[in-house]
Write an enzyme that holds these catalytic residues in place. Sequence first.
Site, PDB file in Angstrom:
ATOM      1  N   HIS A 228       0.840  -1.207   0.000  1.00 54.73           N
ATOM      2  CA  HIS A 228       0.000   0.000   0.000  1.00 54.73           C
ATOM      3  C   HIS A 228       0.867   1.246   0.000  1.00 54.73           C
ATOM      4  O   HIS A 228       1.961   1.254   0.588  1.00 54.73           O
ATOM      5  CB  HIS A 228      -1.012   0.005   1.151  1.00 54.73           C
ATOM      6  CG  HIS A 228      -0.420   0.012   2.533  1.00 54.73           C
ATOM      7  ND1 HIS A 228      -0.112   1.184   3.201  1.00 54.73           N
ATOM      8  CD2 HIS A 228      -0.102  -0.986   3.381  1.00 54.73           C
ATOM      9  CE1 HIS A 228       0.364   0.884   4.402  1.00 54.73           C
ATOM     10  NE2 HIS A 228       0.392  -0.422   4.538  1.00 54.73           N
TER      11      HIS A 228
ATOM     12  N   ASP B 279      -0.416   4.376   0.843  1.00 56.41           N
ATOM     13  CA  ASP B 279      -0.856   5.386   1.817  1.00 56.41           C
ATOM     14  C   ASP B 279      -0.098   5.186   3.128  1.00 56.41           C
ATOM     15  O   ASP B 279       0.453   4.116   3.384  1.00 56.41           O
ATOM     16  CB  ASP B 279      -2.373   5.327   2.047  1.00 56.41           C
ATOM     17  CG  ASP B 279      -2.840   4.019   2.659  1.00 56.41           C
ATOM     18  OD1 ASP B 279      -2.328   2.955   2.263  1.00 56.41           O
ATOM     19  OD2 ASP B 279      -3.719   4.044   3.549  1.00 56.41           O
TER      20      ASP B 279
ATOM     21  N   GLU C 249      -5.042   1.442   2.974  1.00 53.25           N
ATOM     22  CA  GLU C 249      -4.837   0.391   3.965  1.00 53.25           C
ATOM     23  C   GLU C 249      -4.891   0.961   5.368  1.00 53.25           C
ATOM     24  O   GLU C 249      -5.338   0.320   6.302  1.00 53.25           O
ATOM     25  CB  GLU C 249      -3.489  -0.292   3.724  1.00 53.25           C
ATOM     26  CG  GLU C 249      -3.339  -1.645   4.409  1.00 53.25           C
ATOM     27  CD  GLU C 249      -2.873  -1.554   5.850  1.00 53.25           C
ATOM     28  OE1 GLU C 249      -3.038  -2.531   6.582  1.00 53.25           O
ATOM     29  OE2 GLU C 249      -2.338  -0.506   6.264  1.00 53.25           O
ATOM     30  N   GLU C 250      -4.415   2.192   5.530  1.00 52.00           N
ATOM     31  CA  GLU C 250      -4.331   2.783   6.866  1.00 52.00           C
ATOM     32  C   GLU C 250      -5.653   3.409   7.306  1.00 52.00           C
ATOM     33  O   GLU C 250      -5.782   3.849   8.441  1.00 52.00           O
ATOM     34  CB  GLU C 250      -3.231   3.846   6.915  1.00 52.00           C
ATOM     35  CG  GLU C 250      -1.844   3.338   6.535  1.00 52.00           C
ATOM     36  CD  GLU C 250      -1.235   2.389   7.564  1.00 52.00           C
ATOM     37  OE1 GLU C 250      -1.906   2.054   8.559  1.00 52.00           O
ATOM     38  OE2 GLU C 250      -0.088   1.974   7.351  1.00 52.00           O
TER      39      GLU C 250
ATOM     40  N   HIS D 226       3.971   3.632  12.228  1.00 48.76           N
ATOM     41  CA  HIS D 226       2.897   4.399  12.873  1.00 48.76           C
ATOM     42  C   HIS D 226       3.421   5.320  13.978  1.00 48.76           C
ATOM     43  O   HIS D 226       2.635   5.945  14.677  1.00 48.76           O
ATOM     44  CB  HIS D 226       1.790   3.499  13.469  1.00 48.76           C
ATOM     45  CG  HIS D 226       1.077   2.649  12.451  1.00 48.76           C
ATOM     46  ND1 HIS D 226      -0.199   2.174  12.645  1.00 48.76           N
ATOM     47  CD2 HIS D 226       1.433   2.202  11.239  1.00 48.76           C
ATOM     48  CE1 HIS D 226      -0.566   1.458  11.594  1.00 48.76           C
ATOM     49  NE2 HIS D 226       0.415   1.455  10.721  1.00 48.76           N
TER      50      HIS D 226
ATOM     51  N   ASP E 172       6.498   1.260   6.295  1.00 52.28           N
ATOM     52  CA  ASP E 172       5.067   0.920   6.165  1.00 52.28           C
ATOM     53  C   ASP E 172       4.370   1.892   5.227  1.00 52.28           C
ATOM     54  O   ASP E 172       3.936   2.938   5.665  1.00 52.28           O
ATOM     55  CB  ASP E 172       4.437   0.927   7.551  1.00 52.28           C
ATOM     56  CG  ASP E 172       2.971   0.526   7.544  1.00 52.28           C
ATOM     57  OD1 ASP E 172       2.509  -0.008   6.545  1.00 52.28           O
ATOM     58  OD2 ASP E 172       2.301   0.782   8.549  1.00 52.28           O
TER      59      ASP E 172
HETATM   60 ZN   LIG Z   1       1.028  -1.312   6.375  1.00 52.98          ZN
END
Ligand SMILES: [Zn+2]
Length: 478
Positions: free
Chosen positions: A123, A125, A187-188, A451, A156
């Site tokens: 992903h 995003d 995805e996030e 994150h 990520d």
């Molecule tokens: Zn991810």
Amino acid sequence: MKGLMTPARKYFFDEPVRRVGPTARASAEVRGKTMAETDLRSIVHTMMPQVRADLENLVRIPSVSLPGFPGEPLGKAAEAVAELFKGVGVGNARVAEVSGGYPTVYGEIEGPPGAPTVLLYAHYDVQPPGPEEKWDSPPFEPEERGGRLYGRGAADDKSGVVMHAAAIRAFEGKPPVGIKIVVEGEEESDSHLDAYVLENPDPFQADVIVVGDTGNWKVGEPTLTTTLRGLATCTVEVNTLKEPVHSGMFGGPAPDALIVLIHLLAELHDDMGGPCVPGVDSGPWDGLDYSEETYRETAGVLPGVPLVGKGTVSERLWTSPSVTVIGLDAPQVEGAANALIPSARAQVSMRVPPGQDSREARAALARHLDASAPWGVKVNVTEGLEGPAFLARTDGRGYDAARKAMLESYGRETVLMGQGGSIPLISNLSSIAPGAEIILWGAEDGVAAIHAPNESVDLTELEHCILSEALFLRYLVV
Ligand SMILES: [Zn+2]
């Protein structure tokens, strides 16, 4: 508004796709063998400056998909990803609209006749950067320190995007297998692709699905993620009085709603602090042994706080349920009045072990909450969200090829790991392509701080991942 920042396009997923079928290896071997004679390790090593430039280019685009963030960078990132894949040989890589959401980049390379088809997922995003002052370098200005490239999305999951692209590039755009790329932009946040997959299963059919959005438990220790816990939530509400009444005048005979709720919630755990929901059981775990020390450190458990429940840490994390009260409606401590509480409400969230049906688990949780109400008080239980758990089938040739590829890339045997959370897309992919093996790996190692501030990817690890993926594509056919 989401999805409107890029010009509307025809939805490309529904173009005809080649059927996947049983493997006749004959002609696949021609390409595979040719490549086997070349040294993928040196090819990948030579490509790394380009890979890093590709990754930096993506990290500079602040493609935060959460509500409240501008949509324009998402469109820009999608275009950049499509260009990246075009550049490595996926000639038909395109930005495909997902109704109601940010676009997905999709593309295909037809494999040699009879070769398996591999779907590569990542992903583009990212999570919001959070407070900039917590970053040692600006989140969207990639910077290398100590062999790691720092920036939001560096791991990520823009590392997953460049990993897939580089694995294809290693074969000069002619991999020995059929390829489908799916790089999503939500995805996030609230993914619209999850539902799309269920409604339009054809473009997502594959023999092996590679989700490049996890990582090794530790840099240099090749790891495959084979289980994901599911999710089940319920809300329980207690009403016992018409309104708050003075506890001096009325306290005693009438049940206080909050006390009822507390008694009920206390039944969710046993004497050792382990989860206790009849019908939802723990299972065995025989992969990586996650040490108590590592757990304490990574979870940030305060000194002196005991760990609860029973079994190994790995079992408690990956093959057992866990139950948490994630929301509570009750009067605040500040300004609290001496009154009986007429109503109280809690939201309970359970992680569902792999191998168990999350709907049944949710029903079991609801029954247990209802049955746990003390003193004959009636409570209202409402079932909430549910997300399936995942248990990979690890005995097929995709896993054989993955283990062999990682062994060659890292020079070490692969360990198996679980993941505590659910990834709805994976469950959906496994339901629409039940015969497909699903492999989860990538460059998000244990200290990548995804994150969080100072997210980073280890550039050597990324190189090992790319080599693993390239070797994997080869080993599927030779
Ligand atoms: Zn991810």
